[in-house]
Design an enzyme around this catalytic site. Structure first.
Site, PDB file in Angstrom:
ATOM      1  N   SER A  53      -6.751   2.762  -4.001  1.00 16.34           N
ATOM      2  CA  SER A  53      -5.990   1.588  -4.234  1.00 16.34           C
ATOM      3  C   SER A  53      -6.983   0.476  -4.199  1.00 16.34           C
ATOM      4  O   SER A  53      -6.582  -0.740  -4.904  1.00 16.34           O
ATOM      5  CB  SER A  53      -5.203   1.162  -2.907  1.00 16.34           C
ATOM      6  OG  SER A  53      -5.815   1.446  -1.650  1.00 16.34           O
ATOM      7  N   GLU A 123      -5.201  14.133  -3.902  1.00 14.47           N
ATOM      8  CA  GLU A 123      -3.876  14.127  -3.925  1.00 14.47           C
ATOM      9  C   GLU A 123      -3.478  15.350  -4.583  1.00 14.47           C
ATOM     10  O   GLU A 123      -4.072  15.839  -5.756  1.00 14.47           O
ATOM     11  CB  GLU A 123      -3.571  12.968  -5.123  1.00 14.47           C
ATOM     12  CG  GLU A 123      -3.625  11.634  -4.378  1.00 14.47           C
ATOM     13  CD  GLU A 123      -3.329  10.424  -5.327  1.00 14.47           C
ATOM     14  OE1 GLU A 123      -2.505  10.599  -6.333  1.00 14.47           O
ATOM     15  OE2 GLU A 123      -3.600   9.145  -5.007  1.00 14.47           O
ATOM     16  N   GLU A 190       3.714  10.061   0.799  1.00 22.23           N
ATOM     17  CA  GLU A 190       3.869   8.459   0.232  1.00 22.23           C
ATOM     18  C   GLU A 190       5.129   8.470  -0.137  1.00 22.23           C
ATOM     19  O   GLU A 190       5.623   9.592  -1.022  1.00 22.23           O
ATOM     20  CB  GLU A 190       2.671   8.134  -0.680  1.00 22.23           C
ATOM     21  CG  GLU A 190       3.193   6.868  -1.114  1.00 22.23           C
ATOM     22  CD  GLU A 190       1.891   6.408  -1.797  1.00 22.23           C
ATOM     23  OE1 GLU A 190       0.628   7.098  -1.818  1.00 22.23           O
ATOM     24  OE2 GLU A 190       1.989   5.211  -2.583  1.00 22.23           O
TER      25      GLU A 190
HETATM   26  O1  KIV Z   1      -5.312   4.502  -1.868  1.00 21.33           O
HETATM   27  C1  KIV Z   1      -4.469   4.287  -1.007  1.00 21.33           C
HETATM   28  O2  KIV Z   1      -4.383   3.164  -0.347  1.00 21.33           O
HETATM   29  C2  KIV Z   1      -3.647   5.517  -0.386  1.00 21.33           C
HETATM   30  C3  KIV Z   1      -2.494   5.038   0.554  1.00 21.33           C
HETATM   31  C4  KIV Z   1      -1.611   4.417  -0.067  1.00 21.33           C
HETATM   32  C5  KIV Z   1      -2.261   6.011   1.394  1.00 21.33           C
HETATM   33  O3  KIV Z   1      -3.896   6.540  -0.795  1.00 21.33           O
END
Ligand code: KIV
Length: 272
Positions: A53, A123, A190
């Site tokens: 993220s 993932e 998620e």
């Molecule tokens: O990249 C991220 O911040 C995440 C979280 C939302 C679990 O994978």
């Protein structure tokens, strides 16, 4: 010392499994830089996720897809330098593990060697089983991630709740069991229905950490910048903002600008 910090001096993957066994909820937040990571760690967060993220929050991309392995390593190394207690988990970015297990292992090794992170997160479910196994065989702890997996956003088309239909819910449950059997130490779920998330958490002995997945799981994760209200355009139902840093910072910065313009800063005490 905060309640959160009392029991564990240093969080390991084993501490997390023990927490689940002892019914102690796990706290997890993202961080992408040294200064923020120092605060997040000092406040007693159990797990710091150097999430991809960062692609959205730090770099302003629309999705998590553009961030590179080198960029993830830069963020993770900055976080690791700040952390004394939390377990640091680093996302393997899109394109660094999907093509084949050998590449997945090479990417995971680079993260561990070059950033000093303690574990990696990937993932997906059975499609990446061989990659997960290969990474685990090299002694690198792996956290799984099921449900809404943002690296697949173009396959999903939207960021809406996943696994509402039986077929997808069944696959998610099977994937969770597979991740546990393969040797993952925890799983992030998620944006899935709370009932399903609880069922998954009860079906495995490793911790299930939720984001938008209700209270029946073993821990919670949020993106730090959302949780402190630094971002303000993203308002999903699952997000609790603990402060409004966007407003506070905007006010502070506009006061600074006014003071500079009015020659009110610096004053006599603020100079040599
Ligand atoms: O990249 C991220 O911040 C995440 C979280 C939302 C679990 O994978």
């Amino acid at each position: 010392m905060s309640v959160a910090k009392k029991q564990y001096k240093r969080i390991t993957v084993k501490s997390l499994v023990d927490m689940k066994a002892n019914n102690e909820k796990i706290s997890m937040l993202t961080a992408y830089d040294y200064t923020m990571a120092k605060i997040v760690d000092g406040a007693g967060t159990d797990v710091i996720l150097v999430g991809d993220s960062a692609s959205n929050v730090m770099a302003g991309h629309e999705t998590t897809l553009p961030i590179t392995l080198d960029q993830m390593i830069y963020h993770a190394a900055s976080v690791v330098r700040a952390v004394e207690r939390a377990l640091v988990v680093v996302d393997l970015p899109f394109g660094s593990y999907q093509s084949d297990p050998k590449e997945a292992l090479r990417s995971a090794i680079r993260i561990m060697k070059e950033s000093g992170g303690h574990a990696v997160k990937l993932e997906g479910g059975k499609e990446i089983k061989e990659s997960i196994k290969r990474i685990l065989n090299a002694g690198i702890p792996v956290m799984g991630h099921l449900g809404l997996t943002p690296q697949s956003i173009y396959k999903f088309g939207t960021y809406t709740v996943r696994a509402k239909e039986d077929e997808e819910a069944e696959k998610l449950k099977e994937d969770a069991l597979m991740l546990e059997r393969a040797g993952c130490f925890a799983i992030v779920v998620e944006k899935i229905p709370a009932k399903l998330a609880e069922e998954v958490a009860q079906s495995v002995s490793i911790p299930v950490i939720g984001i938008g997945a209700g209270a029946g799981v073993d821990g919670q994760v949020l993106v730090l910048h959302d949780m402190v209200g630094m971002t303000h355009e993203f308002n999903p139902r699952f997000l609790r903002r603990y402060m409004n840093l966007y407003e506070d910072m905007t006010n502070a910065i506009s006061n600074y600008v006014s003071d500079v313009k009015a020659v009110d800063f610096p004053n006599d005490e603020e100079q040599y």
